[in-house]
Design a protein around this motif. Structure first.
Motif, short mmCIF file in Angstrom:
data_model
loop_
_atom_site.label_atom_id
_atom_site.label_comp_id
_atom_site.label_asym_id
_atom_site.label_seq_id
_atom_site.Cartn_x
_atom_site.Cartn_y
_atom_site.Cartn_z
N SER A 1 46.52 37.05 33.13
CA SER A 1 46.61 38.02 32.03
C SER A 1 46.21 39.02 32.65
O SER A 1 46.61 41.13 32.46
CB SER A 1 46.11 38.20 30.72
OG SER A 1 44.48 37.86 30.72
N ILE B 1 36.87 39.36 31.59
CA ILE B 1 36.35 38.19 30.38
C ILE B 1 35.29 38.27 31.18
O ILE B 1 34.77 38.11 31.72
CB ILE B 1 36.80 36.70 31.19
CG1 ILE B 1 38.64 36.80 30.53
CG2 ILE B 1 36.37 35.75 30.13
CD1 ILE B 1 39.08 35.10 31.95
N TRP C 1 38.97 27.86 32.75
CA TRP C 1 39.20 27.92 33.94
C TRP C 1 39.96 26.35 34.39
O TRP C 1 40.13 25.42 33.77
CB TRP C 1 37.84 27.82 35.07
CG TRP C 1 36.59 26.88 34.97
CD1 TRP C 1 36.63 26.10 35.55
CD2 TRP C 1 35.71 27.29 33.50
NE1 TRP C 1 35.67 25.52 34.95
CE2 TRP C 1 34.63 25.80 33.88
CE3 TRP C 1 35.11 27.58 32.63
CZ2 TRP C 1 33.68 25.81 33.23
CZ3 TRP C 1 34.19 27.60 32.08
CH2 TRP C 1 33.11 26.42 32.63
N THR D 1 38.22 38.03 36.30
CA THR D 1 39.44 38.66 35.81
C THR D 1 40.29 37.97 35.49
O THR D 1 40.63 36.58 36.50
CB THR D 1 39.96 39.73 36.87
OG1 THR D 1 39.17 40.60 36.96
CG2 THR D 1 41.12 39.92 36.61
N CYS D 2 40.65 37.19 34.17
CA CYS D 2 41.80 36.17 33.69
C CYS D 2 42.87 36.20 34.55
O CYS D 2 43.52 37.39 35.16
CB CYS D 2 42.33 36.70 32.86
SG CYS D 2 43.59 35.16 32.08
N TYR E 1 40.25 31.51 32.63
CA TYR E 1 41.53 32.31 32.26
C TYR E 1 41.16 32.68 30.86
O TYR E 1 40.25 32.01 30.38
CB TYR E 1 43.09 31.16 31.93
CG TYR E 1 43.02 30.13 32.95
CD1 TYR E 1 43.94 30.64 32.88
CD2 TYR E 1 42.66 29.33 33.16
CE1 TYR E 1 44.67 30.42 35.00
CE2 TYR E 1 43.35 28.49 34.45
CZ TYR E 1 43.78 29.49 35.13
OH TYR E 1 43.85 28.00 36.43
N ALA E 2 41.95 33.92 30.17
CA ALA E 2 40.84 34.15 28.83
C ALA E 2 41.24 33.07 27.92
O ALA E 2 39.97 33.40 26.14
CB ALA E 2 41.74 35.12 28.66
N THR E 3 42.00 32.85 27.12
CA THR E 3 42.31 31.63 26.11
C THR E 3 42.61 30.18 27.14
O THR E 3 43.33 30.29 28.14
CB THR E 3 43.44 32.46 25.67
OG1 THR E 3 44.34 32.48 26.51
CG2 THR E 3 42.48 33.79 24.91
N LEU F 1 33.56 33.91 28.90
CA LEU F 1 34.33 32.25 30.20
C LEU F 1 34.21 31.17 29.87
O LEU F 1 33.40 30.36 29.27
CB LEU F 1 33.52 32.26 30.80
CG LEU F 1 34.80 31.99 31.94
CD1 LEU F 1 35.99 32.17 31.81
CD2 LEU F 1 34.00 32.05 33.48
#
Length: 69
Positions: free
Chosen positions: A37, A41, A49, A33-34, A57-59, A46
């Motif tokens: 947000s 993911i 990080w 989980t991001c 992090y997702a992006t 992925l």
């Protein structure tokens, strides 16, 4: 990406240890989980990080925002 040979995929959330050039699976799962947000993911997606914060992090934008001083 580093994975334990004994890890088998499960349908839940994975627990990872984030390193500077990859991650190690501590508990098998399909996603993380991001931290910014809250979106899931998939491990295959992925890319971002923090080693220091040990969070994904997702992006790239979310990672940059989180890691700003």
């Amino acid at each position: 990406m580093l994975m334990n040979k004994n890890s088998s995929p499960s349908s839940g959330e994975a627990k990872l240890h984030y390193g500077p050039s990859g991650f190690r699976v501590l508990r098998a799962g399909q996603f993380v989980t991001c931290a910014m947000s809250g979106v899931p993911i998939s491990l295959e997606e992925l890319r971002y990080w923090s080693v220091d914060h040990q969070e994904p992090y997702a992006t790239a934008q979310l990672a940059t925002e989180r890691l700003k001083p």
